[in-house]
Design a protein around this motif. Structure first.
Motif, PDB file in Angstrom:
ATOM      1  N   UNK A 103       0.789  -1.219   0.000  1.00 21.52           N
ATOM      2  CA  UNK A 103       0.000   0.000   0.000  1.00 21.52           C
ATOM      3  C   UNK A 103       0.827   1.277   0.000  1.00 21.52           C
ATOM      4  N   UNK A 104       2.093   1.204   0.386  1.00 21.92           N
ATOM      5  CA  UNK A 104       2.848   2.442   0.501  1.00 21.92           C
ATOM      6  C   UNK A 104       4.340   2.146   0.462  1.00 21.92           C
ATOM      7  N   UNK A 105       5.161   3.176   0.569  1.00 22.62           N
ATOM      8  CA  UNK A 105       6.609   2.973   0.669  1.00 22.62           C
ATOM      9  C   UNK A 105       7.222   4.076   1.508  1.00 22.62           C
ATOM     10  N   UNK A 106       8.449   3.788   1.964  1.00 23.37           N
ATOM     11  CA  UNK A 106       9.219   4.779   2.707  1.00 23.37           C
ATOM     12  C   UNK A 106      10.447   5.128   1.884  1.00 23.37           C
ATOM     13  N   UNK A 107      10.839   6.395   1.923  1.00 22.44           N
ATOM     14  CA  UNK A 107      12.014   6.859   1.195  1.00 22.44           C
ATOM     15  C   UNK A 107      13.038   7.359   2.212  1.00 22.44           C
ATOM     16  N   UNK A 108      14.240   6.770   2.157  1.00 23.50           N
ATOM     17  CA  UNK A 108      15.272   7.216   3.113  1.00 23.50           C
ATOM     18  C   UNK A 108      16.526   7.639   2.365  1.00 23.50           C
ATOM     19  N   UNK A 109      17.120   8.743   2.786  1.00 25.03           N
ATOM     20  CA  UNK A 109      18.357   9.192   2.142  1.00 25.03           C
ATOM     21  C   UNK A 109      19.514   8.308   2.557  1.00 25.03           C
ATOM     22  N   UNK A 110      20.605   8.309   1.786  1.00 25.81           N
ATOM     23  CA  UNK A 110      21.776   7.525   2.177  1.00 25.81           C
ATOM     24  C   UNK A 110      22.375   8.085   3.456  1.00 25.81           C
ATOM     25  N   UNK A 111      23.146   7.250   4.204  1.00 23.62           N
ATOM     26  CA  UNK A 111      23.741   7.751   5.446  1.00 23.62           C
ATOM     27  C   UNK A 111      24.675   8.930   5.168  1.00 23.62           C
ATOM     28  N   UNK A 112      24.680   9.851   6.087  1.00 22.61           N
ATOM     29  CA  UNK A 112      25.501  11.052   5.954  1.00 22.61           C
ATOM     30  C   UNK A 112      26.581  10.989   7.020  1.00 22.61           C
ATOM     31  N   UNK A 113      27.622  10.136   6.778  1.00 24.80           N
ATOM     32  CA  UNK A 113      28.625   9.952   7.824  1.00 24.80           C
ATOM     33  C   UNK A 113      30.018  10.329   7.330  1.00 24.80           C
ATOM     34  N   UNK A 114      30.089  11.050   6.204  1.00 30.04           N
ATOM     35  CA  UNK A 114      31.387  11.463   5.678  1.00 30.04           C
ATOM     36  C   UNK A 114      31.916  12.644   6.481  1.00 30.04           C
ATOM     37  N   UNK A 115      33.218  12.604   6.834  1.00 30.37           N
ATOM     38  CA  UNK A 115      33.772  13.778   7.510  1.00 30.37           C
ATOM     39  C   UNK A 115      33.853  14.950   6.535  1.00 30.37           C
ATOM     40  N   UNK A 116      33.904  16.172   7.048  1.00 29.34           N
ATOM     41  CA  UNK A 116      34.069  17.316   6.141  1.00 29.34           C
ATOM     42  C   UNK A 116      35.402  17.227   5.406  1.00 29.34           C
ATOM     43  N   UNK A 117      35.438  17.769   4.215  1.00 31.47           N
ATOM     44  CA  UNK A 117      36.620  17.679   3.365  1.00 31.47           C
ATOM     45  C   UNK A 117      37.398  18.989   3.380  1.00 31.47           C
ATOM     46  N   UNK A 118      38.729  18.865   3.431  1.00 30.35           N
ATOM     47  CA  UNK A 118      39.593  20.019   3.191  1.00 30.35           C
ATOM     48  C   UNK A 118      40.228  19.834   1.825  1.00 30.35           C
ATOM     49  N   UNK A 119      40.011  20.787   0.938  1.00 32.02           N
ATOM     50  CA  UNK A 119      40.589  20.734  -0.408  1.00 32.02           C
ATOM     51  C   UNK A 119      41.932  21.455  -0.370  1.00 32.02           C
ATOM     52  N   UNK A 120      43.009  20.665  -0.418  1.00 32.50           N
ATOM     53  CA  UNK A 120      44.348  21.229  -0.313  1.00 32.50           C
ATOM     54  C   UNK A 120      44.965  21.354  -1.706  1.00 32.50           C
ATOM     55  N   UNK A 121      45.316  22.569  -2.069  1.00 35.05           N
ATOM     56  CA  UNK A 121      45.998  22.756  -3.359  1.00 35.05           C
ATOM     57  C   UNK A 121      45.077  23.144  -4.488  1.00 35.05           C
ATOM     58  N   UNK A 122      43.901  23.636  -4.159  1.00 34.58           N
ATOM     59  CA  UNK A 122      42.936  24.039  -5.177  1.00 34.58           C
ATOM     60  C   UNK A 122      43.378  25.377  -5.784  1.00 34.58           C
ATOM     61  N   UNK A 123      43.349  25.445  -7.114  1.00 36.72           N
ATOM     62  CA  UNK A 123      43.839  26.630  -7.821  1.00 36.72           C
ATOM     63  C   UNK A 123      42.698  27.627  -8.049  1.00 36.72           C
ATOM     64  N   UNK A 124      43.093  28.839  -8.458  1.00 37.84           N
ATOM     65  CA  UNK A 124      42.098  29.913  -8.631  1.00 37.84           C
ATOM     66  C   UNK A 124      41.005  29.512  -9.614  1.00 37.84           C
ATOM     67  N   UNK A 125      41.413  28.899 -10.750  1.00 33.77           N
ATOM     68  CA  UNK A 125      40.401  28.515 -11.744  1.00 33.77           C
ATOM     69  C   UNK A 125      39.472  27.460 -11.168  1.00 33.77           C
TER      70      UNK A 125
END
Lengths: 385, 291
Positions: A103-125
């Motif tokens: 009769x119905x369904x449930x929708x669940x997002x994927x787990x959100x357990x990733x640590x925040x990312x630091x982008x090291x060496x990203x250029x201006x462009x």
């Protein structure tokens, strides 16, 4: 006080303490690494993971690594990867749908357990590219939750380029090589006889926070001008240029230019340019059901306007020919992106030129279209049709 | 270097999947086989909950879970909220599964999306609606809306074309519409047997017969691109100004919210900026092959 707007200098030997600061703040650090003969982005656990003493040589259809003798950590330009793979992963689960009875369904997002990312060496462009994708995924009326979650927690540790690659044209696109906005920390590698230091400019309180335990001294005017000189050298050594004057109008009034047929016959429709491009965002969604379809995962994966199936309708593909697909890509990137998202979709990083297996160079194609346009529209002829 | 005023992080859009990518469960309430390959479904929420309001011309994303998701225009009566009505033609795996869904079965629905017909531009004007084939589905809500507010528009002319008499949608309702005295419905088919008493020919051939005051008319077109282009040209040759003509365009749509890039037509993301757009804006684009 380490405050936003302040500038500091630390020696190369203290680079590990910057990495330690990022880890202590809870970030997973990603940045340039050498793999399979190219500089690609991956996890950085120590300074040893960085491409120390490497550089790259790039031309249309050509990319080669080479050694350099100054031990620079960031002495190269951009490779085949872009940071979009972290914020807009090549394959991402959107949700899982579970039937709950018939009769119905449930929708669940994927787990959100990733640590925040630091982008090291990203250029201006690349910062410019990231901000363009920010506008696509979270700048409109309906933000993408996954992208926004990852973008919100990212830390941008930029590096100003001290040299340009053979396919670089960020100066033409107004995106670099100086890092002027959108960073938490901005590094400039200062290498001179008897000296290997990093100039660090602080953009935000989050950036200031990771510097707390880095032994450093305030930057002097001489340090700042040394940094500016390196960026100026990069600006002067661009391998490519593109005249962007009125490019929106020029492309859109030449949708039937013979140039499309010419470039389309060289193009292999391999999709390399769209995968390497740091702003290309087109994707497809697909469903992965279990055998009974009681549990269905919906996924998103990178797609490309060069794929025949991308424009498929019930009566066939809208863009059936390769010239039509090349025209879609280039006019979107340089012209209709303005209409859709308020900016150019090109940042001048040159990846599409370097990684095209047949060496198609969009700066040359734009020149060809301009030349054909000039032949069609006499200089004093007033506005074009 | 000066302090960065323009911070690097976007604002928080809120938790979860995002309000628009997660579907809601709906149950098929009734199913009508319109033609050999086309069926109309009425859907009711599987859980208690309200059905969002919609504008005529908007669309929903529909799927039988596991069989793929597609964009389907909304065909319901805007005056009857609380249900979704969708007319679906079986063309691929996803549409076969949806069109074949029997009463009681479960569908996943998200929407409504897009910009619909600018109904407010019809008030005080003569209205010409031209639909081809399954293109009647997205204009049905528009027709119902105009009939409900019949006194607010001038003449109402509807021209509907299909391949054969067996391909006509909403046959019983169409018969009722054709008996109305306050609106004129012309129906034409490309080919017919001797059982057909009506017109045979293209919708464009019915335009000269349509009655409207060209200078004070709005036209709404939905069907194959070539049909809309030729119809627009026929209307323009009768004096309807180009800015008074609106078309509903079709491209593959996968996200519905302007993120996936599939539905581009030049500067437009049709799911976000359309599917209904002013003909004046898209006419130059529709002339170019493979755009």
């Amino acid at each position: 006080m380490i405050e936003p707007g302040s500038s500091w200098v630390f020696p190369r030997a203290e680079f590990p303490s910057l990495l330690a600061g990022l880890e202590r703040a809870g970030y997973r650090v990603v940045g340039p690494t050498v793999r399979d003969g190219a500089i690609v982005y991956g996890t950085i656990r120590s300074v040893g993971d960085l491409p120390e003493g490497w550089t790259d040589r790039q031309e249309a259809g050509t990319y080669r690594l080479a050694k350099r003798d100054d031990g620079a950590l960031f002495g190269y330009n951009v490779g085949p990867h872009s940071w979009k793979k972290y914020l807009f992963p090549p394959r991402e689960q959107l949700f899982t749908l579970r039937r709950d009875g018939s009769a119905s369904f449930e929708v669940t997002p994927p787990p959100d357990d990733e640590p925040p990312l630091a982008f090291l060496g990203i250029r201006a462009c690349e910062i410019a590219a990231m901000r363009i994708q920010d506008r696509v995924f979270v700048g409109g009326g309906t933000p993408d939750a996954g992208y926004a979650r990852r973008a919100r927690s990212r830390l941008v540790v930029a590096v100003q380029c001290g040299q340009a690659g053979g396919t670089c044209f960020c100066v033409s696109m107004g995106t670099g090589p100086a890092v002027r906005a959108g960073y938490d920390l901005s590094l400039t590698e200062l290498i001179e006889p008897g000296r290997h230091d990093f100039l660090v400019q602080v953009g935000t309180p989050e950036g200031a926070g990771v510097l707390a335990d880095v032994p450093m001294r305030p930057a002097t005017p001489a340090d700042l001008s040394a940094g500016e000189a390196r960026v100026a050298r990069a600006a002067q050594s661009m391998g490519r240029t593109m005249d962007t004057t009125g490019v929106h109008e020029v492309l859109l009034r030449n949708l039937e230019s013979p140039v499309w047929e010419d470039v389309g016959r060289r193009c292999l429709a391999c999709t390399n340019c769209t995968l390497a491009c740091p702003t290309c965002f087109c994707h497809s969604t697909e469903e992965v059901p279990d055998l009974s379809a009681e549990r269905v995962e919906r996924w998103r994966r990178w797609d490309s306007c060069f794929n025949l199936s991308f424009s498929e309708l019930h009566n066939g593909s809208v863009r059936a020919t390769v010239p039509a697909r090349y025209r879609q890509w280039l006019t979107h990137k340089l012209a209709t992106w303005f209409d859709q998202f308020g900016s150019s979709g090109c940042v001048g990083c040159g990846r599409c030129v370097t990684w095209c297996p047949v060496g198609i160079d969009l700066t040359a194609e734009v020149r060809a279209i301009r030349a054909a346009d000039a032949r069609a529209v006499p200089p004093e002829g007033g506005p074009a049709p | 270097m000066s302090t960065v005023r323009d911070g690097p992080r976007p604002v928080d859009p809120g938790p979860g999947i995002g309000p628009t990518l997660a579907p809601e469960p709906y149950t098929v309430w009734s199913r009508t086989q319109d033609t050999r390959d086309t069926a109309t479904l009425v859907l009711a929420p599987s859980r208690t909950g309200s059905v969002p309001a919609f504008e005529p011309g908007q669309f929903n994303m529909l799927s039988v879970p596991g069989r793929g998701e597609v964009a389907i225009s909304i065909s319901g009566d805007p005056g009857r909220p609380g249900e979704w009505v969708h007319t679906v033609r079986s063309l691929g795996l996803a549409t076969q599964a949806i069109a074949g869904a029997t009463p009681g079965s479960l569908l996943a629905v998200r929407g409504p999306y897009g910009r619909g017909w600018p109904v407010d531009r019809a008030w005080g004007k003569d209205v010409v609606i031209v639909a081809g084939g399954v293109g009647l589905a997205p204009v049905r809500p528009l027709i119902l809306e105009l009939l409900r507010h019949r006194d607010r528009v001038g003449r109402l002319e509807v021209i509907y074309g299909a391949r054969t008499p067996d391909d006509l949608l909403y046959a019983p309702e169409l018969a009722g519409w054709r008996h109305r005295t306050d609106a004129r419905f012309q129906v034409t088919v490309d080919a017919a047997g001797r059982e057909w008493y009506g017109d045979v020919g293209l919708v464009t051939q019915r335009v000269p017969d349509a009655r409207f005051d060209a200078a004070n008319t709005v036209a709404f077109l939905c069907g194959p691109e070539i049909m809309m282009r030729l119809t627009a040209e026929a209307l323009e040759s009768r004096g309807v100004p180009r800015p008074a003509i609106w078309v509903s365009l079709e491209r593959t749509m996968q996200c519905g919210i302007g993120l996936c890039g599939h539905c581009q037509l030049g500067p437009y993301l049709l799911c976000r900026d359309g599917p209904v757009l002013p003909y004046a804006d898209v006419a130059p684009l529709l002339r170019i092959r493979g755009l």
